[in-house]
Design a protein around this motif. Structure first.
Motif, PDB file in Angstrom:
ATOM      1  N   GLU A  75      -3.732  10.810  -1.037  1.00  0.00           N
ATOM      2  CA  GLU A  75      -4.513   9.687  -1.535  1.00  0.00           C
ATOM      3  C   GLU A  75      -3.724   8.400  -1.343  1.00  0.00           C
ATOM      4  O   GLU A  75      -2.504   8.421  -1.150  1.00  0.00           O
ATOM      5  N   ALA A  76      -4.424   7.273  -1.393  1.00  0.00           N
ATOM      6  CA  ALA A  76      -3.799   5.985  -1.124  1.00  0.00           C
ATOM      7  C   ALA A  76      -3.988   5.027  -2.294  1.00  0.00           C
ATOM      8  O   ALA A  76      -4.976   5.113  -3.041  1.00  0.00           O
ATOM      9  N   SER A  77      -3.043   4.123  -2.434  1.00  0.00           N
ATOM     10  CA  SER A  77      -3.187   2.997  -3.356  1.00  0.00           C
ATOM     11  C   SER A  77      -3.043   1.709  -2.558  1.00  0.00           C
ATOM     12  O   SER A  77      -2.418   1.690  -1.491  1.00  0.00           O
ATOM     13  N   THR A  78      -3.617   0.636  -3.065  1.00  0.00           N
ATOM     14  CA  THR A  78      -3.621  -0.655  -2.388  1.00  0.00           C
ATOM     15  C   THR A  78      -3.238  -1.748  -3.387  1.00  0.00           C
ATOM     16  O   THR A  78      -3.069  -1.464  -4.581  1.00  0.00           O
ATOM     17  N   CYS A 130      -4.845   6.632   5.029  1.00  0.00           N
ATOM     18  CA  CYS A 130      -4.350   8.004   4.895  1.00  0.00           C
ATOM     19  C   CYS A 130      -4.237   8.682   6.258  1.00  0.00           C
ATOM     20  O   CYS A 130      -3.221   9.327   6.568  1.00  0.00           O
ATOM     21  N   THR A 157       0.866  -1.176   0.000  1.00  0.00           N
ATOM     22  CA  THR A 157       0.000   0.000   0.000  1.00  0.00           C
ATOM     23  C   THR A 157       0.905   1.228   0.000  1.00  0.00           C
ATOM     24  O   THR A 157       2.027   1.182   0.505  1.00  0.00           O
ATOM     25  N   TRP A 194      -7.212  -7.009   1.179  1.00  0.00           N
ATOM     26  CA  TRP A 194      -7.926  -5.916   0.535  1.00  0.00           C
ATOM     27  C   TRP A 194      -8.915  -6.384  -0.542  1.00  0.00           C
ATOM     28  O   TRP A 194      -9.892  -5.702  -0.834  1.00  0.00           O
ATOM     29  N   THR A 237      -5.315  -1.534  -6.360  1.00  0.00           N
ATOM     30  CA  THR A 237      -4.931  -0.467  -7.293  1.00  0.00           C
ATOM     31  C   THR A 237      -3.862  -0.973  -8.255  1.00  0.00           C
ATOM     32  O   THR A 237      -3.948  -0.769  -9.469  1.00  0.00           O
ATOM     33  N   LYS A 250      -9.143   2.738   2.913  1.00  0.00           N
ATOM     34  CA  LYS A 250      -8.174   3.630   2.268  1.00  0.00           C
ATOM     35  C   LYS A 250      -8.086   4.957   3.011  1.00  0.00           C
ATOM     36  O   LYS A 250      -6.989   5.497   3.216  1.00  0.00           O
ATOM     37  N   GLN A 251      -9.240   5.474   3.437  1.00  0.00           N
ATOM     38  CA  GLN A 251      -9.233   6.732   4.174  1.00  0.00           C
ATOM     39  C   GLN A 251      -8.529   6.566   5.517  1.00  0.00           C
ATOM     40  O   GLN A 251      -7.758   7.441   5.943  1.00  0.00           O
ATOM     41  N   TYR A 259     -13.925  -0.806   1.592  1.00  0.00           N
ATOM     42  CA  TYR A 259     -12.652  -0.571   0.908  1.00  0.00           C
ATOM     43  C   TYR A 259     -12.287   0.908   0.940  1.00  0.00           C
ATOM     44  O   TYR A 259     -11.157   1.280   1.279  1.00  0.00           O
ATOM     45  N   GLN A 260     -13.234   1.770   0.605  1.00  0.00           N
ATOM     46  CA  GLN A 260     -12.972   3.208   0.615  1.00  0.00           C
ATOM     47  C   GLN A 260     -12.691   3.710   2.030  1.00  0.00           C
ATOM     48  O   GLN A 260     -11.817   4.569   2.243  1.00  0.00           O
TER      49      GLN A 260
END
Length: 490
Positions: free
Chosen positions: A400-403, A378, A290, A362, A406, A374-375, A370-371
């Motif tokens: 912002e985040a990636s997983t 962050c 991530t 994930w 992503t 991600k928050q 999921y959202q």
């Protein structure tokens, strides 16, 4: 009418390269320079694979992948790409470690690590030299039985602090663990220990653009948004590929897709021997990661003398692989980007936080969870970063985040695996042309050298094998060439 991304493509090429990661790009360039007609196919709209970037409003450009590679990249880029590309590779100013066991700065060279181990960790100098020499002598074709834990126990028994110093950055660099073969650690470690850690000044956007220019100069036919569905195999080997509804004949295929994807999806297990398929099924995918991308205000500056370029931080009391992969994050590696990183662009300071992660943690989350996850990623990252960059919440204008999801979405890599497969993937990758004439694989498979340099040099090795096949349809050994490429450690 939808755009035809294969418009003007020929019906036959000497080589079709599937995927434009650094291995695919390099294989394509080497083969084209050798006079072969090469079709390079990429399912995404950008080249580079994991060596890529994205832009956000306000002049922020975020690099996706590792912010650091060994000096060997200079030699490989100069030899297989261009002097211009090689000349943009610069050394990082400093690498920091901060965890409950120790806190230190290092230039990440053998001399400095030796000094740290002797003076700070009180290790006998002869033991340190013997360890470095053993790691330096490792190659990807060596014995795979000794584990990394056994290697450390040989030289530093009971010294979990030393193991943490030596292991943590390599786990970040190629996903290796204490249970993996010692060569999957030693090769990568000794590469970095040559002259330190380097990066590409100008970012991956500049690097990939320069590589694209070189590919075109070499005569490679580059096609984006071309997702290969199948590799067709006949009695004599590879015959053609199917891509975007079209069949294109070719003399050989270099797959830069995931190894398991190549075997089971693009070919199909019925085309291989049963023993080979059993080995292929046993290949483990490497972990994913991530990342949290943070852009600071336009006039906000970070000080490299305070933060360094890379910071390996952890709150975990000891080094454990499971802790590194846990959703309950205790270890984060921060890459700090300063205006010097992209001197030709708008001056910006950025921070990218990376954590190793499991895809399965994930993959199955409902969209709302999921959202929310991600928050939360962050928020917890900002909270952890505040220790090193005070008042970071007030200073950032973009987060912002990636997983792993992503990475899978944009690279089509199985399970979003950041480092391809574990070490056993190399033997399966190398055995492909013995199963099907004209079929080759190049990419991240654990222990060529791993990371950027390993992928690039694996592309070179495979390109020379393909050229030999096309020249003679023979099987002349290239082991000497492999050893020369894999031996370029400085």
């Amino acid at each position: 009418m939808p755009r035809d991304f294969l418009q003007g493509a020929r019906d036959y090429y000497d080589v079709a390269v599937i995927g434009s990661g650094l291995a695919g790009l390099t294989a394509a360039n080497v083969l084209a320079r050798q006079g072969r007609s090469v079709l390079l196919l990429e399912q995404h709209y950008k080249l580079g694979g994991m060596a890529t970037w994205f832009k956000r409003p306000g002049g922020h450009i975020f690099d996706i992948s590792l912010h650091g590679f060994p000096y060997g990249m200079v030699k490989s880029c100069r030899r297989y790409w261009s002097r211009e590309i090689a000349d943009s590779i610069v050394q990082l100013d400093g690498v920091r470690f901060d965890n409950p066991m120790f806190s230190l700065w290092t230039s990440f060279t053998r001399d400095d690590f030796t000094k740290q181990l002797v003076e700070k960790f009180k290790v006998d100098p002869a033991t340190v030299d013997a360890f470095f020499d053993k790691a330096r002598g490792m190659n990807f074709y060596d014995d795979q039985q000794t584990t990394t834990r056994e290697l450390f126990d040989e030289f530093f028994p009971g010294r979990e602090d030393v193991i943490r110093l030596l292991m943590e950055p390599i786990t970040y660099a190629n996903g290796s663990t204490l249970e993996d073969p010692a060569i999957s650690y030693g090769i990568v470690f000794s590469n970095f220990m040559s002259k330190g850690v380097f990066t590409f000044q100008g970012g991956t956007d500049k690097l990939v653009k320069q590589m694209e220019d070189e590919l075109k100069k070499s005569g490679v036919d580059i096609r984006i948004r071309c997702d290969v569905e199948k590799i067709n195999v006949g009695r004599d080997g590879v015959e053609s590929i199917e891509v975007n509804g079209r069949t294109i004949r070719c003399g050989a295929v270099v797959s830069n897709a995931n190894l398991r994807q190549t075997v089971f999806k693009l070919i199909g297990e019925e085309k291989f021997d049963r023993g080979f398929i059993d080995d292929a099924r046993a290949v483990r995918l490497n972990n994913s990661s991530t990342q949290v991308y943070m852009g600071l205000k336009e006039d906000d500056r970070l000080d490299v003398s305070e933060l360094g370029d890379l910071l390996f931080s952890s709150t975990a009391p000891t080094f454990e692989t499971e802790a590194l992969l846990s959703r309950d994050i205790t270890s984060r590696t921060y890459s700090f980007y300063y205006p010097k990183t992209r001197p030709e662009g708008r001056p910006r300071c950025l921070v990218v936080s990376s954590t190793n992660a499991r895809y399965e943690d994930w993959a199955g989350l409902p969209e709302d969870e999921y959202q929310a996850s991600k928050q939360d990623l962050c928020e917890t990252t900002l909270e952890a970063l505040d220790k090193y960059v005070p008042n970071i919440r007030e200073r950032v204008v973009h987060v912002e985040a990636s997983t792993p999801r992503t990475f899978q979405h944009y690279t089509a890599h199985l399970a979003g695996a950041s480092f391809g497969t574990k070490f056993e993937g190399l033997a399966v990758s190398r055995a492909l042309p013995e199963q099907i004439s004209g079929l080759y694989h190049a990419g991240s498979v654990g222990i060529i050298m791993s990371g950027w340099l390993g992928a690039m040099n694996y592309g070179v090795i495979v390109a020379n094998e393909v050229d030999n096949l096309l020249m003679s349809r023979g099987s002349r050994s290239t082991s000497g060439f492999e050893e020369s490429v894999a031996g370029e450690k400085s």
